[in-house]
Design an enzyme around this catalytic site. Structure first.
Site, short mmCIF file in Angstrom:
data_model
loop_
_atom_site.label_atom_id
_atom_site.label_comp_id
_atom_site.label_asym_id
_atom_site.label_seq_id
_atom_site.Cartn_x
_atom_site.Cartn_y
_atom_site.Cartn_z
N ASP A 140 6.45 4.75 -11.90
CA ASP A 140 7.32 5.59 -11.19
C ASP A 140 7.94 4.99 -10.06
OD1 ASP A 140 5.34 5.09 -9.24
OD2 ASP A 140 4.14 7.09 -9.70
N ARG A 181 11.65 5.42 -5.74
CA ARG A 181 10.40 6.17 -6.02
C ARG A 181 10.77 7.46 -7.06
NH1 ARG A 181 6.91 9.10 -7.61
NH2 ARG A 181 4.93 9.08 -6.92
N ASP A 229 4.40 11.47 -10.74
CA ASP A 229 3.36 10.21 -10.49
C ASP A 229 2.61 9.88 -11.63
OD1 ASP A 229 1.62 8.88 -8.74
OD2 ASP A 229 0.17 10.40 -8.70
N THR A 230 2.72 8.61 -11.84
CA THR A 230 2.06 7.72 -13.03
C THR A 230 0.78 7.33 -12.46
OG1 THR A 230 3.25 5.95 -12.70
CG2 THR A 230 4.24 7.38 -14.14
N GLU A 256 -1.93 4.62 -11.17
CA GLU A 256 -1.54 3.66 -10.56
C GLU A 256 -2.07 2.31 -11.40
OE1 GLU A 256 -0.19 3.19 -7.71
OE2 GLU A 256 -0.35 5.53 -7.29
N ARG A 310 11.40 4.02 0.53
CA ARG A 310 11.95 3.94 -0.80
C ARG A 310 12.75 5.20 -0.99
NH1 ARG A 310 6.15 4.00 -3.98
NH2 ARG A 310 6.04 5.60 -2.39
#
Length: 183
Positions: free
Chosen positions: A47, A61, A66-67, A69, A129
């Site tokens: 992401d 970002r 949200d992928t 981690e 970001r």
């Protein structure tokens, strides 16, 4: 008679599908929002990407997603199959984090994209970001991550949140990608 003449064009638009809340024309969305074009030069993870635009490097970002981690420990309190069932296997989440990163790399790296800013969201996060949508060939890549089961919706204030949540609901019900998890 005047009422019929006035209503006819409106009814024609409605019934021809030109007015729809479900299908946002990506070209119109891009044009109506602050945006720029560039080339994805580096994929940090599923992401987060870097986009070069006229010699300027933008750390992006991906907004609303949200992928799992890949560089730090995954939290079992973030990925819920339903309202009560979290994905508790951190190795499983790690695996899907790497799959998401590979998918993003294979799809976006060295490709020309549009970076589109949301009117409701902050333009940058606390790390500096840029928060944005990435459009590749007029497709919202952020939403594709959700549709293909690589990401969950990162709930915040953004214009496309309702559509993203519906996409996530479908991915979960169809057990797509990381949502095909069994405790």
């Amino acid at each position: 008679m005047k009422k019929i003449i006035f209503l006819a064009p409106i009814l024609l638009l409605i019934f021809s599908g030109c007015i729809s809340d479900d299908n946002i024309d990506s070209g119109d969305f891009i044009d109506s929002h602050e945006h720029f074009s560039g080339t994805v030069t580096r994929v940090v993870d599923g992401d987060t990407v870097h986009v070069d635009s006229n010699g300027v490097d933008y750390n992006i970002r991906l907004l609303g997603v949200d992928t799992p981690e890949t560089y730090q420990k995954n939290s079992v309190s973030e990925y819920y199959i339903d309202y009560e069932t979290p994905i508790t296997d951190t190795e499983y989440l790690d695996y899907w984090g790497h799959l998401a990163t590979n998918y993003t790399r294979n799809t976006l790296e060295n490709k020309s994209v549009y970076v589109v800013f949301d009117k409701n969201s902050d333009k940058q996060d606390k790390y500096g970001r840029y928060l944005a949508y990435i459009y590749l060939e007029n497709e919202n890549f952020n939403e594709n991550l959700i549709e293909y089961g690589f990401a969950r919706v990162y709930v915040s204030d953004f214009e496309l949140k309702a559509g993203f949540l519906e996409t996530e609901k479908t991915a979960k019900s169809e057990k797509t990608g990381l949502w095909n998890y069994n405790n």
